[in-house]
Write a protein that holds these residues in place. Structure first.
Motif, PDB file in Angstrom:
ATOM      1  N   UNK A  79       0.857  -1.180   0.000  1.00  0.00           N
ATOM      2  CA  UNK A  79       0.000   0.000   0.000  1.00  0.00           C
ATOM      3  C   UNK A  79       0.893   1.229   0.000  1.00  0.00           C
ATOM      4  N   UNK A  80       0.509   2.252  -0.755  1.00  0.00           N
ATOM      5  CA  UNK A  80       1.232   3.516  -0.746  1.00  0.00           C
ATOM      6  C   UNK A  80       0.391   4.593  -0.073  1.00  0.00           C
ATOM      7  N   UNK A  81       1.045   5.448   0.693  1.00  0.00           N
ATOM      8  CA  UNK A  81       0.374   6.580   1.320  1.00  0.00           C
ATOM      9  C   UNK A  81       1.138   7.855   0.988  1.00  0.00           C
ATOM     10  N   UNK A  82       0.388   8.938   0.783  1.00  0.00           N
ATOM     11  CA  UNK A  82       0.959  10.248   0.467  1.00  0.00           C
ATOM     12  C   UNK A  82       0.585  11.211   1.586  1.00  0.00           C
ATOM     13  N   UNK A  83       1.541  12.003   2.017  1.00  0.00           N
ATOM     14  CA  UNK A  83       1.331  12.790   3.234  1.00  0.00           C
ATOM     15  C   UNK A  83       1.746  14.251   3.078  1.00  0.00           C
ATOM     16  N   UNK A  84       1.199  15.058   3.977  1.00  0.00           N
ATOM     17  CA  UNK A  84       1.589  16.461   4.073  1.00  0.00           C
ATOM     18  C   UNK A  84       3.009  16.628   4.608  1.00  0.00           C
ATOM     19  N   UNK A  85       3.645  15.541   5.032  1.00  0.00           N
ATOM     20  CA  UNK A  85       5.044  15.627   5.462  1.00  0.00           C
ATOM     21  C   UNK A  85       6.009  15.557   4.274  1.00  0.00           C
ATOM     22  N   UNK A  86       5.463  15.639   3.037  1.00  0.00           N
ATOM     23  CA  UNK A  86       6.228  15.677   1.782  1.00  0.00           C
ATOM     24  C   UNK A  86       6.832  14.335   1.404  1.00  0.00           C
ATOM     25  N   UNK A  87       6.350  13.241   1.987  1.00  0.00           N
ATOM     26  CA  UNK A  87       6.858  11.914   1.647  1.00  0.00           C
ATOM     27  C   UNK A  87       5.743  10.975   1.229  1.00  0.00           C
ATOM     28  N   UNK A  88       6.152   9.884   0.573  1.00  0.00           N
ATOM     29  CA  UNK A  88       5.298   8.729   0.345  1.00  0.00           C
ATOM     30  C   UNK A  88       5.893   7.568   1.107  1.00  0.00           C
TER      31      UNK A  88
END
Length: 275
Positions: A79-88
């Protein structure tokens, strides 16, 4: 990189918008997003008088330092997640282990999408770029640059992909072959101040639909780039669009808390779903 609040829902809308100053966003592209509401705070449940069905939590994936903006399935039970911390991040869905962190974006990662055969991952960001990654290694391939504002949504094909942006355009990019990395086509919203929040394709990939901040949904011919029609009826921005091939209908979900159903052939509004 900007330092976002831990949650937009914990701030008044105007304060959340003000915290983005100088981030690369146009204020109009996010200030009208709905503020999250807790059902317990509201004193009600989404099920009315019925008790909510019991759910069994399997696991929680911990690791991001800011809110998670997007989730998409990856290869080999990941599973991939995208975040406001500028990372995946890529996760093993069986064990919950974080397999790798993908760095490179300089601002919020707002969306992610895998190619149909799961050999490539694409990520869109508030830094106005899309990054292409090779799977399963997580190797960065290239950066697609051309948008002038935040990327909000992606749709991936085997040899090309689409990106929608707050700059009022959707761009079609080559992702394979000698032209990989080049912008092949630009779809322009009818009103140049219309942030494009979401997009979807028909199953035969002949038509493209997008939801706009101004409350409209727009249809283009994917091959010619011609604007076919505009669906008007919502009183606030359209956050989600869904095409149903069986009925040839389009469904639009909006910040006005309504879902509208449209006949694509005629452009006619069929019904409004509320409640």
């Amino acid at each position: 990189m900007m330092t976002p609040p831990s949650s937009w829902g914990s701030l008044p809308r105007q304060q959340a918008a003000g915290s983005m100053a100088g981030s690369g966003y146009r204020q109009s592209s996010y200030e009208n997003l709905p503020v999250a509401q807790s059902y317990s705070d509201a004193g009600t449940t989404p099920y009315g008088a019925l008790s909510p069905p019991k759910q069994h939590l399997l696991r929680t994936f911990l690791g991001h330092g800011q809110p998670v903006r997007a989730v998409c399935p990856g290869p080999d039970d990941t599973l991939f997640t995208a975040s406001e911390d500028a990372t995946l991040k890529q996760w093993d869905v069986v064990t919950g282990e974080c397999l790798r962190t993908l760095d490179g974006h300089t601002d919020w990662v707002t969306c992610c999408e895998c190619a149909p055969n799961l050999d490539m991952l694409f990520s869109g960001s508030a830094d106005c770029t899309i990054r292409q990654w090779r799977m399963p290694q997580g190797q960065w391939i290239r950066t697609l640059a051309g948008h002038s504002d935040c990327i909000w949504s992606l749709a991936a094909h085997h040899t090309w992909m689409l990106s929608s942006s707050a700059d009022s355009t959707i761009r079609k990019w080559a992702v394979e072959g000698q032209s990989a990395g080049q912008c092949l086509q630009v779809f322009q919203a009818k009103q140049t101040d219309a942030c494009l929040w979401c997009l979807t394709l028909t199953t035969e990939q002949r038509a493209l639909f997008a939801g706009c901040e101004n409350g409209r949904a727009v249809q283009w011919d994917l091959s010619s780039g011609a604007l076919v029609q505009v669906f008007e009826g919502h009183a606030a921005g359209v956050l989600s669009v869904c095409y149903t091939p069986e009925m040839h209908h389009l469904f639009t979900g909006s910040c006005d808390q309504l879902v509208m159903q449209w006949d694509v052939a005629s452009g006619r509004h069929l019904r409004t779903l509320s409640g």
